[in-house]
Design an enzyme around this catalytic site. Structure first.
Site, short mmCIF file in Angstrom:
data_model
loop_
_atom_site.label_atom_id
_atom_site.label_comp_id
_atom_site.label_asym_id
_atom_site.label_seq_id
_atom_site.Cartn_x
_atom_site.Cartn_y
_atom_site.Cartn_z
N THR A 1 -151.65 14.23 -42.45
CA THR A 1 -153.04 14.83 -42.47
C THR A 1 -153.10 16.02 -43.61
OG1 THR A 1 -152.89 14.48 -40.10
CG2 THR A 1 -154.57 15.85 -41.04
N LEU B 1 -150.23 20.62 -38.95
CA LEU B 1 -150.90 19.38 -39.01
C LEU B 1 -149.80 18.36 -39.51
CD1 LEU B 1 -153.53 20.61 -41.82
CD2 LEU B 1 -153.97 20.03 -39.39
N ASP B 2 -150.05 16.98 -38.84
CA ASP B 2 -149.23 16.08 -39.19
C ASP B 2 -148.96 15.70 -40.88
OD1 ASP B 2 -148.82 15.36 -36.49
OD2 ASP B 2 -150.42 13.61 -36.72
N GLN B 3 -147.86 15.38 -40.96
CA GLN B 3 -147.42 15.15 -42.44
C GLN B 3 -148.40 14.47 -43.36
OE1 GLN B 3 -143.44 13.47 -43.37
NE2 GLN B 3 -143.48 14.11 -45.50
#
Length: 240
Positions: free
Chosen positions: A66, A62-64
């Site tokens: 998100t 997951l993106d930082q």
């Protein structure tokens, strides 16, 4: 093994609720310590953490910015089976996103061809018109605020491209609240002042997959965190 909230754990899998601001795994080029979803050193080649409680193989990222459901495996064989399921698009990942704008039908499908570039240590994804679609997402409109021109959307990712939801939404003039890369700086500033929206409104709400050991369907949910619920309440929207 992890500082994150554990949503599910058994002999084979561990599923955590990754907070906003925490990395799925450390950045190998960063010179300072970073908070990651699991403890210990990270092997980028094996995509695994060496934690005090044993090794954990990271199955996806997951993106930082998100928050939400993140899956790890406790042995290499389980990791291989999980990754195979992801590659075969057999895993269902459902997100909650708050978009700026309206005009969405009650449900629909987003199909695009996305390309990702790496420039000056930055990753950027864009839509290329013409080629066959390589990114697919199904959405369902949960609620719309006409006063604030905001749409709360549930999005099921069929593919898993870098920044896929953010780019597909922005390309339809529905940028995500708090998106400082693909969104609107001015609109984000106004929403920060009026609704307290201080970060990207994108949350990995549910993960569904066939358990690699039992074969039974496993569904794990992470409730929206308090800061996102507060934004919804300020906008007169209800959290699902």
């Amino acid at each position: 093994m992890t500082h994150c909230e554990v949503l599910h754990e058994d002999r084979f899998l561990i599923v955590v609720n990754k907070p906003h601001g925490v990395l799925s795994h450390p950045n190998s080029k960063a010179g300072k310590p970073q908070m990651a979803a699991f403890e210990g050193s990270y092997d980028h080649d094996r995509r695994s953490f060496k934690t005090p409680g044993g090794n954990v193989w990271l199955i996806h990222r997951l993106d930082q910015d998100t928050s939400g459901v993140l899956l790890g495996a406790k042995d290499e064989r389980t990791a291989a089976a999980c990754r195979e399921s992801f590659e075969a698009e057999q895993v269902r990942k459902t997100y909650l996103a708050l978009c700026i704008g309206g005009g969405l039908k009650s449900e629909g499908v987003w199909l695009d061809h996305l390309i990702t570039s790496h420039e000056r240590h930055q990753v950027r994804t864009s839509v290329r018109h013409g080629p066959r679609p390589n990114a697919e997402a199904h959405y369902r409109l949960i609620e719309h605020s006409a006063v604030h021109r905001l749409s709360l959307v549930q999005i099921e990712l069929i593919t898993g491209k870098t920044h896929q939801i953010r780019v597909q939404a922005a390309s339809r003039r529905l940028p995500l609240v708090g998106d400082d890369v693909y969104g609107s700086f001015d609109l984000n500033r106004k929403l920060r002042q009026s609704l307290g929206a201080k970060r990207l409104f994108l949350h990995a709400h549910e993960l569904r997959l066939k358990h690699p050991a039992s074969g039974q369907m496993l569904s794990v949910k992470a409730p929206p965190p308090p800061d996102l619920i507060a934004v919804l309440e300020a906008a007169g929207l209800k959290a699902p």
